[in-house]
Write an enzyme that holds these catalytic residues in place. Structure first.
Site, PDB file in Angstrom:
ATOM      1  N   GLY A  15    -112.830 -33.338-109.583  1.00 19.41           N
ATOM      2  CA  GLY A  15    -112.849 -34.337-110.588  1.00 19.41           C
ATOM      3  C   GLY A  15    -113.785 -35.335-109.817  1.00 19.41           C
ATOM      4  N   TYR A 157     -98.363 -42.954-117.169  1.00 21.90           N
ATOM      5  CA  TYR A 157     -99.125 -43.052-116.264  1.00 21.90           C
ATOM      6  C   TYR A 157     -99.283 -44.312-115.458  1.00 21.90           C
ATOM      7  CZ  TYR A 157    -103.691 -43.616-113.766  1.00 21.90           C
ATOM      8  OH  TYR A 157    -105.057 -43.588-113.303  1.00 21.90           O
TER       9      TYR A 157
END
Length: 341
Positions: A15, A157
């Site tokens: 990532g 989230y």
């Protein structure tokens, strides 16, 4: 005789942030094992290129696997025996959490629990885990400080990230596991994610496509350059929280828990930048104007974020300060080179 390099297990090394942190730690002589699910939330080729870059260093090794796969995670951790775990892997993105909330529960809550179990079992020296400025939610007192309550998350989230903070505190308390949570503020930079604003804006402007600007551009973000962010994480690895003897031992600027070796730290530039100024700087760097599509505020979004980074500075002597214009210029240079544009 030289001391052996310390071993760090990083989740999410393919990532954006995990890649930059691994690169920094490898440059400092650490041994790093990366664990990444290579999910297709965005272009997997970009993730593979990041890992291929890291694998050129003999001190880096990697496993492809999901955090939810606790057996694999346990096996890898047992083989590597890390001194420190930095947990960055997560299902990211505020907007995608409106479409696919279950992915956030699986990756962010179940996955984080599995990482915490590894840290507890192996009794690591320090567990560091990523949270987000989104946990501040509807808070309006700015700049945001770690000691203020953050109970008004506006997206699933943000809620999953706040849940992992609470989970982290309980493990720190129960198992005396030194734990630091860091809250990131609008991170940008080279090798960035295609779903992030800077990437989307640059890509669209170069292709002559219009850019969507929410809340008519009347939004403020604390843009944090990725190199500054990972330098902050690197320094926090050494700032191991210790359970205080009494509440009076905790300075008022410190978010250290009175009940656990646990701390929350903002990593941000301590500067709020208007979105329209950010877009102006992109246009200037590209030498090209954007076709602007002004839109209403998106569900779950907040008008402003702004970090108070005093705690980070008090703990490490460091605070991020890359000017957003310089950061944009570095990103554009990388983007043009990477895509040949």
């Amino acid at each position: 005789m030289h001391e052996k390099p310390r071993k760090v297990l990083i989740t999410g090394t393919a990532g954006f942030i995990g890649f930059h942190l691994a690169k920094l730690l490898l440059a400092e002589g650490f041994r790093v094992h990366g664990y990444d699910g290579m999910t297709d939330y965005y272009d997997v080729t970009l993730k593979q290129r990041r890992h291929a870059t890291l694998l050129q260093n003999p001190n880096f090794s990697a496993t492809e696997g999901m955090l939810e796969d606790s057996e694999l995670l346990d096996r890898i951790a047992d083989d590597f025996v890390p001194d420190v775990i930095v947990h960055l892997a997560a299902q990211a993105g505020v907007r995608y959490s409106l479409e696919n909330p279950r992915a956030y529960i699986d990756a962010n809550i179940v996955g984080t629990f599995n990482v915490m179990e590894v840290a507890r079992r192996l009794e690591v020296q320090h567990l560091l885990m990523a949270s987000t400025s989104s946990v501040y939610g509807a808070n309006e007192d700015m700049p945001f400080t770690e000691t203020e309550k953050a109970d008004t998350q506006l997206t699933i989230y943000a809620a999953t990230k706040k849940a992992t903070e609470s989970m982290g505190h309980s493990y720190a308390h129960l198992w005396n596991l030194p734990t630091t949570m860091f809250r990131f503020f609008t991170v940008y930079g080279t090798w960035g994610r295609p779903d992030l604003a800077l990437y989307k804006f640059v890509d669209a402007i170069l292709d002559g496509r219009p850019i969507d600007i929410y809340n008519h551009g009347d939004m403020y973000r604390d843009f944090t350059y990725v190199d500054d962010l990972v330098r902050g994480i690197r320094l926090l690895i050494d700032a191991v929280p210790v359970r205080p003897a009494t509440r009076e031992d905790i300075p008022e600027w410190d978010s250290l828990s009175p009940a656990a070796p646990f701390r929350v730290v903002n990593i941000g530039n301590s500067d709020k930048v208007r979105l329209l100024d950010f877009i102006d700087a992109i246009e200037e760097t590209l030498g090209q104007k954007a076709t602007r599509n002004y839109m209403e505020m998106q569900k779950g979004d907040v008008p402003a974020t702004w970090a108070d980074a005093t705690l980070l500075q008090n703990l490490t002597g460091y605070r991020p300060q890359t000017d957003f214009r310089d950061g944009i210029a570095r990103f554009v240079e990388w983007f043009r080179e990477y895509y040949g544009k």
